[in-house]
Design a protein around this motif. Structure first.
Motif, PDB file in Angstrom:
ATOM      1  N   GLU A 110       0.859  -1.181   0.000  1.00 62.79           N
ATOM      2  CA  GLU A 110       0.000   0.000   0.000  1.00 62.79           C
ATOM      3  C   GLU A 110       0.896   1.232   0.000  1.00 62.79           C
ATOM      4  OE1 GLU A 110      -3.237  -0.013   2.751  1.00 62.79           O
ATOM      5  OE2 GLU A 110      -3.387   2.157   2.652  1.00 62.79           O
ATOM      6  N   VAL A 111       0.718   2.058  -0.996  1.00 63.74           N
ATOM      7  CA  VAL A 111       1.627   3.186  -1.198  1.00 63.74           C
ATOM      8  C   VAL A 111       1.356   4.314  -0.207  1.00 63.74           C
ATOM      9  CG1 VAL A 111       2.305   4.968  -2.865  1.00 63.74           C
ATOM     10  CG2 VAL A 111       1.891   2.619  -3.635  1.00 63.74           C
ATOM     11  N   ASN A 112       2.444   4.894   0.314  1.00 62.26           N
ATOM     12  CA  ASN A 112       2.334   6.090   1.135  1.00 62.26           C
ATOM     13  C   ASN A 112       2.393   7.285   0.170  1.00 62.26           C
ATOM     14  OD1 ASN A 112       2.933   8.415   2.645  1.00 62.26           O
ATOM     15  ND2 ASN A 112       3.761   7.156   4.309  1.00 62.26           N
ATOM     16  N   GLU A 113       1.214   7.798  -0.175  1.00 61.50           N
ATOM     17  CA  GLU A 113       1.136   8.833  -1.205  1.00 61.50           C
ATOM     18  C   GLU A 113       1.840  10.124  -0.795  1.00 61.50           C
ATOM     19  OE1 GLU A 113      -3.030   9.213  -1.920  1.00 61.50           O
ATOM     20  OE2 GLU A 113      -3.154   7.276  -2.922  1.00 61.50           O
ATOM     21  N   ASP A 114       1.762  10.473   0.495  1.00 59.34           N
ATOM     22  CA  ASP A 114       2.414  11.713   0.944  1.00 59.34           C
ATOM     23  C   ASP A 114       3.910  11.661   0.672  1.00 59.34           C
ATOM     24  OD1 ASP A 114       0.103  12.855   1.710  1.00 59.34           O
ATOM     25  OD2 ASP A 114       0.355  12.524   3.858  1.00 59.34           O
ATOM     26  N   GLN A 115       4.528  10.534   1.027  1.00 54.30           N
ATOM     27  CA  GLN A 115       5.972  10.395   0.807  1.00 54.30           C
ATOM     28  C   GLN A 115       6.297  10.448  -0.684  1.00 54.30           C
ATOM     29  OE1 GLN A 115       6.988   6.696   2.711  1.00 54.30           O
ATOM     30  NE2 GLN A 115       7.576   7.700   4.622  1.00 54.30           N
ATOM     31  N   LEU A 116       5.473   9.787  -1.469  1.00 57.14           N
ATOM     32  CA  LEU A 116       5.703   9.753  -2.916  1.00 57.14           C
ATOM     33  C   LEU A 116       5.608  11.169  -3.504  1.00 57.14           C
ATOM     34  CD1 LEU A 116       5.955   8.173  -5.615  1.00 57.14           C
ATOM     35  CD2 LEU A 116       3.464   7.918  -5.572  1.00 57.14           C
ATOM     36  N   LEU A 117       4.557  11.900  -3.142  1.00 54.77           N
ATOM     37  CA  LEU A 117       4.355  13.236  -3.700  1.00 54.77           C
ATOM     38  C   LEU A 117       5.424  14.202  -3.210  1.00 54.77           C
ATOM     39  CD1 LEU A 117       0.451  13.498  -3.493  1.00 54.77           C
ATOM     40  CD2 LEU A 117       1.824  12.967  -5.488  1.00 54.77           C
ATOM     41  N   ASP A 118       5.790  14.094  -1.934  1.00 60.38           N
ATOM     42  CA  ASP A 118       6.840  14.976  -1.406  1.00 60.38           C
ATOM     43  C   ASP A 118       8.159  14.750  -2.144  1.00 60.38           C
ATOM     44  OD1 ASP A 118       5.177  16.164   0.377  1.00 60.38           O
ATOM     45  OD2 ASP A 118       5.839  15.023   2.129  1.00 60.38           O
ATOM     46  N   HIS A 119       8.429  13.512  -2.464  1.00 60.04           N
ATOM     47  CA  HIS A 119       9.677  13.179  -3.153  1.00 60.04           C
ATOM     48  C   HIS A 119       9.717  13.776  -4.568  1.00 60.04           C
ATOM     49  CE1 HIS A 119      13.111  10.602  -4.299  1.00 60.04           C
ATOM     50  NE2 HIS A 119      12.476  10.452  -5.449  1.00 60.04           N
ATOM     51  N   LEU A 120       8.576  13.720  -5.256  1.00 56.30           N
ATOM     52  CA  LEU A 120       8.555  14.150  -6.661  1.00 56.30           C
ATOM     53  C   LEU A 120       8.353  15.657  -6.844  1.00 56.30           C
ATOM     54  CD1 LEU A 120       6.497  11.213  -8.250  1.00 56.30           C
ATOM     55  CD2 LEU A 120       8.941  11.666  -8.516  1.00 56.30           C
ATOM     56  N   GLU A 121       7.715  16.287  -5.862  1.00 54.92           N
ATOM     57  CA  GLU A 121       7.352  17.711  -6.008  1.00 54.92           C
ATOM     58  C   GLU A 121       8.511  18.594  -6.522  1.00 54.92           C
ATOM     59  OE1 GLU A 121       4.439  19.379  -5.517  1.00 54.92           O
ATOM     60  OE2 GLU A 121       5.251  21.400  -5.618  1.00 54.92           O
ATOM     61  N   PRO A 122       9.731  18.495  -5.958  1.00 53.31           N
ATOM     62  CA  PRO A 122      10.807  19.394  -6.415  1.00 53.31           C
ATOM     63  C   PRO A 122      11.210  19.179  -7.877  1.00 53.31           C
ATOM     64  CG  PRO A 122      11.427  18.268  -4.363  1.00 53.31           C
ATOM     65  CD  PRO A 122      10.193  17.601  -4.868  1.00 53.31           C
ATOM     66  N   LEU A 123      10.838  18.033  -8.439  1.00 53.05           N
ATOM     67  CA  LEU A 123      11.228  17.743  -9.826  1.00 53.05           C
ATOM     68  C   LEU A 123      10.201  18.250 -10.835  1.00 53.05           C
ATOM     69  CD1 LEU A 123      12.215  13.946  -9.414  1.00 53.05           C
ATOM     70  CD2 LEU A 123      13.631  15.949  -8.962  1.00 53.05           C
ATOM     71  N   THR A 124       9.026  18.631 -10.353  1.00 55.88           N
ATOM     72  CA  THR A 124       7.906  18.901 -11.264  1.00 55.88           C
ATOM     73  C   THR A 124       7.933  20.294 -11.879  1.00 55.88           C
ATOM     74  OG1 THR A 124       6.532  19.788  -9.498  1.00 55.88           O
ATOM     75  CG2 THR A 124       6.352  17.411  -9.948  1.00 55.88           C
ATOM     76  N   GLY A 125       8.746  21.197 -11.296  1.00 59.27           N
ATOM     77  CA  GLY A 125       8.689  22.574 -11.770  1.00 59.27           C
ATOM     78  C   GLY A 125       7.435  23.281 -11.291  1.00 59.27           C
ATOM     79  N   VAL A 167      -3.674  10.263  -8.561  1.00 62.28           N
ATOM     80  CA  VAL A 167      -2.984  10.704  -7.355  1.00 62.28           C
ATOM     81  C   VAL A 167      -2.227  12.021  -7.584  1.00 62.28           C
ATOM     82  CG1 VAL A 167      -0.896   9.372  -7.853  1.00 62.28           C
ATOM     83  CG2 VAL A 167      -1.459   9.872  -5.501  1.00 62.28           C
ATOM     84  N   TRP A 168      -1.933  12.334  -8.844  1.00 68.28           N
ATOM     85  CA  TRP A 168      -1.084  13.501  -9.121  1.00 68.28           C
ATOM     86  C   TRP A 168      -1.890  14.795  -9.052  1.00 68.28           C
ATOM     87  CZ3 TRP A 168       2.905  10.796  -8.482  1.00 68.28           C
ATOM     88  CH2 TRP A 168       3.102   9.575  -9.108  1.00 68.28           C
ATOM     89  N   PRO A 169      -1.371  15.806  -8.339  1.00 72.78           N
ATOM     90  CA  PRO A 169      -2.069  17.103  -8.321  1.00 72.78           C
ATOM     91  C   PRO A 169      -2.236  17.647  -9.747  1.00 72.78           C
ATOM     92  CG  PRO A 169      -0.331  17.058  -6.663  1.00 72.78           C
ATOM     93  CD  PRO A 169      -0.170  15.812  -7.474  1.00 72.78           C
ATOM     94  N   GLU A 170      -3.379  18.217 -10.013  1.00 76.85           N
ATOM     95  CA  GLU A 170      -3.683  18.672 -11.369  1.00 76.85           C
ATOM     96  C   GLU A 170      -2.646  19.665 -11.902  1.00 76.85           C
ATOM     97  OE1 GLU A 170      -7.844  19.732 -11.785  1.00 76.85           O
ATOM     98  OE2 GLU A 170      -7.328  20.972 -13.523  1.00 76.85           O
ATOM     99  N   ARG A 171      -2.119  20.503 -10.990  1.00 75.91           N
ATOM    100  CA  ARG A 171      -1.171  21.526 -11.464  1.00 75.91           C
ATOM    101  C   ARG A 171       0.143  20.925 -11.929  1.00 75.91           C
ATOM    102  NH1 ARG A 171       2.085  21.983  -6.904  1.00 75.91           N
ATOM    103  NH2 ARG A 171       0.986  20.899  -5.240  1.00 75.91           N
TER     104      ARG A 171
END
Ligand code: ATP
Length: 257
Positions: A110-125, A167-171
């Motif tokens: 079961e994925v921890n979405e908060d950890q996943l999103l926090d990890h990727l956020e700086p790469l998204t621009g 799961v990905w924020p629309e922005r």
């Protein structure tokens, strides 16, 4: 509650049990907006693309060809510059331990979405520059995006390869590609992988019902979602070429190429 498994499995009951995308986005946006207030807003120079579909439809095959083929025109045809980045989310989750528990019944984590999103956020621009002909066009944003090098961490250009797309924020998301496959062809692909009959049946049913396409359409603006067939090997080249043309158009509309 939606359970995001990174082991390939889709349950059509997703449709009934799905947690509201909006509530996820709101809580995540609240947290990240607070963080952004203290730092300069990042503006990406390459679009972020979600490649999604039922397990076995060809997400990884498309994603790896896309990142290895795309080059910005300024780099020339012999350029080794490949600014897109494939994120195999299942592998990332496993490697970084972004999960809460192993579910024996589903042979899945079961994925921890908060950890996943926090990890990727700086790469998204974080933010896409607006098109030049838009009322919201902002010259400062364009200058920020233009100033990014092709290897800048915040350049965007993520190719998010996962069967879960809501799961990905629309922005973050500029394009969602939903790969579709005839269920008979899909059955054979999953059989070749040695999946159990139960797992093949569940994934097959999900493909027939269009679970992933439905998730994509209910989570992102209609104009950002495209369904592409992935049945024959020629489809992969053709689809990747279409996506590359779309990337050029996205960048040209924003004065980035
Ligand atoms: N369009 C296609 N034509 C023929 N074979 C394909 C096509 N797309 C994928 N395949 C084959 O199907 C299998 C599954 O492809 P792939 O691993 O890319 O799917 P996936 O959607 O990423 O799966 P998963 O979600 O389980 O990671 C591979 O053997 C691949 O070569």
């Amino acid at each position: 509650m939606l359970q995001n498994f990174f082991f390939p499995h889709l349950d059509p009951s997703h449709l009934r049990n799905r947690r509201s995308f909006l509530s996820l986005f709101t809580s995540y946006a609240d947290r990240t907006n607070a963080a952004q207030r203290s730092t300069e807003i990042m503006v990406r120079s390459y679009p972020n693309i979600v490649i999604t579909g039922t397990p076995g439809t060809g997400k990884s095959t498309h994603s790896s060809l896309l990142v290895s083929t795309y080059s910005p025109p300024s780099s020339g045809s012999s350029s080794s510059s490949h600014p897109l980045r494939q994120i195999d989310v299942g592998m990332l989750v496993k490697k970084e331990g972004f999960y809460t528990e192993y579910l024996e019944e589903w042979q899945s984590y079961e994925v921890n979405e908060d950890q996943l999103l926090d990890h990727l956020e700086p790469l998204t621009g974080t933010k896409a520059p607006e098109p030049l002909d838009s009322d919201e066009f902002d010259q400062q944003d364009l200058e920020r995006a233009k100033s990014l090098g092709e290897d800048a961490e915040e350049r965007g250009g993520l190719v998010l390869d996962w069967h879960t797309c809501d799961v990905w924020p629309e922005r973050w998301v500029d394009l969602v590609v939903v790969l579709r496959c005839d269920h008979g062809v899909l059955w054979q692909r999953l059989e070749k992988r040695g999946y159990t009959l139960k797992k093949i049946q569940e994934n097959n049913e999900a493909e027939i019902m269009g679970v992933v396409a439905d998730d994509a359409r209910s989570s992102y603006p209609a104009e950002a979602v495209v369904e592409l067939q992935s049945q024959e090997s020629g489809d992969v080249e053709e689809n990747v070429e279409r996506i590359i043309q779309w990337i050029h158009a996205w960048r040209q509309a924003r004065g980035l190429e």
